[in-house]
Design a protein around this motif. Structure first.
Motif, mmCIF file in Angstrom:
data_model
loop_
_atom_site.group_PDB
_atom_site.id
_atom_site.type_symbol
_atom_site.label_atom_id
_atom_site.label_comp_id
_atom_site.label_asym_id
_atom_site.label_seq_id
_atom_site.Cartn_x
_atom_site.Cartn_y
_atom_site.Cartn_z
ATOM 1 N N ARG A 12 0.805 -1.215 0.000
ATOM 2 C CA ARG A 12 0.000 0.000 0.000
ATOM 3 C C ARG A 12 0.843 1.273 0.000
ATOM 4 N N LEU A 13 2.139 1.169 0.308
ATOM 5 C CA LEU A 13 2.991 2.352 0.392
ATOM 6 C C LEU A 13 4.195 2.278 -0.555
ATOM 7 N N MET A 31 4.944 1.060 13.674
ATOM 8 C CA MET A 31 4.639 1.734 12.413
ATOM 9 C C MET A 31 5.780 1.554 11.419
ATOM 10 N N LEU A 34 5.574 -1.945 9.968
ATOM 11 C CA LEU A 34 4.402 -2.108 9.116
ATOM 12 C C LEU A 34 4.552 -1.325 7.810
ATOM 13 N N PHE A 35 5.046 -0.088 7.886
ATOM 14 C CA PHE A 35 5.242 0.720 6.684
ATOM 15 C C PHE A 35 6.262 0.059 5.762
ATOM 16 N N HIS A 38 4.861 -2.750 3.821
ATOM 17 C CA HIS A 38 4.005 -2.282 2.728
ATOM 18 C C HIS A 38 4.773 -1.488 1.676
ATOM 19 N N GLN A 138 -1.919 0.375 12.179
ATOM 20 C CA GLN A 138 -2.803 0.043 11.051
ATOM 21 C C GLN A 138 -3.629 1.259 10.621
ATOM 22 N N THR A 140 -2.751 4.381 10.982
ATOM 23 C CA THR A 140 -1.815 5.300 10.351
ATOM 24 C C THR A 140 -1.431 4.819 8.962
ATOM 25 N N LEU A 141 -1.294 3.506 8.780
ATOM 26 C CA LEU A 141 -1.024 2.941 7.456
ATOM 27 C C LEU A 141 -2.140 3.338 6.486
ATOM 28 N N SER A 145 -1.714 5.769 3.124
ATOM 29 C CA SER A 145 -1.875 5.119 1.823
ATOM 30 C C SER A 145 -2.779 5.943 0.910
#
Length: 175
Positions: A12-13, A31, A34-35, A38, A138, A140-141, A145
């Motif tokens: 997604r990023l 974060m 997770l970032f 993605h 999640q 913040t993701l 995005s």
């Protein structure tokens, strides 16, 4: 544990850069991981040099960079932004979604003191649900995005309904 990225369609990023203050531990570290997963290039900005460096090394230097940054010092913030631009090229800042996150994070620190497992014991109207670092990451993701590209002027409260059921916030008047 190196960053294992998702397949291209699930990233997604992809092609984005994220400067994450407080990225050496807690919600910020969650974060960053997770970032990265993605597809974002992540800059971990923190005052905890050893932890920040360890997170960078754990994620992998091809996906993450650590920079010392005390957000209470303008020169440190400027340095973090300049280093990010120099290393990863020009990047845009989604002020409309990141600023509320930073404010929300600071304001709610006292309300949501997390235990060692990264959960909060605060009462919510979601029976049995507890706030986890991943919940904030999640949300913040999503805001970082393209899925949120048409969202503005919205405060996304990730608090299990706490602000809606607590009359001390003055969000509603008692009947």
């Amino acid at each position: 544990m190196e960053c294992t990225q998702l397949p291209l369609l699930a990233k997604r990023l992809e092609g984005k850069v994220a400067l994450i203050t407080g990225g050496a531990r807690g919600i910020g570290e969650c974060m960053a991981r997770l970032f990265c997963k993605h597809g974002a290039k992540v800059v971990i900005a923190d005052i905890l040099d050893e932890l920040g460096q360890a997170v960078q090394d754990n994620i992998g230097t091809e996906h993450a960079t650590y920079v010392h940054c005390d957000v209470s010092k303008e020169s440190n913030v400027e340095n973090a932004i300049n280093n990010t631009a120099a290393e990863l090229g020009n990047f845009g800042i989604r002020v409309n979604c990141l600023s509320p996150y930073f404010v929300y994070t600071e304001v709610t620190k006292e309300f949501f003191k997390l235990d060692d497992a990264g959960t909060s014991k605060i009462y919510s109207n979601l029976k049995g649900a507890v706030l986890r670092e991943e919940d904030v990451a999640q949300a913040t993701l999503f805001l970082a995005s393209d899925e949120s590209k048409y969202i503005s002027g919205h405060n996304l409260a990730v608090d299990g309904g706490y602000t809606t059921i607590n009359p001390s916030f003055g969000l509603f008047s008692p009947s």
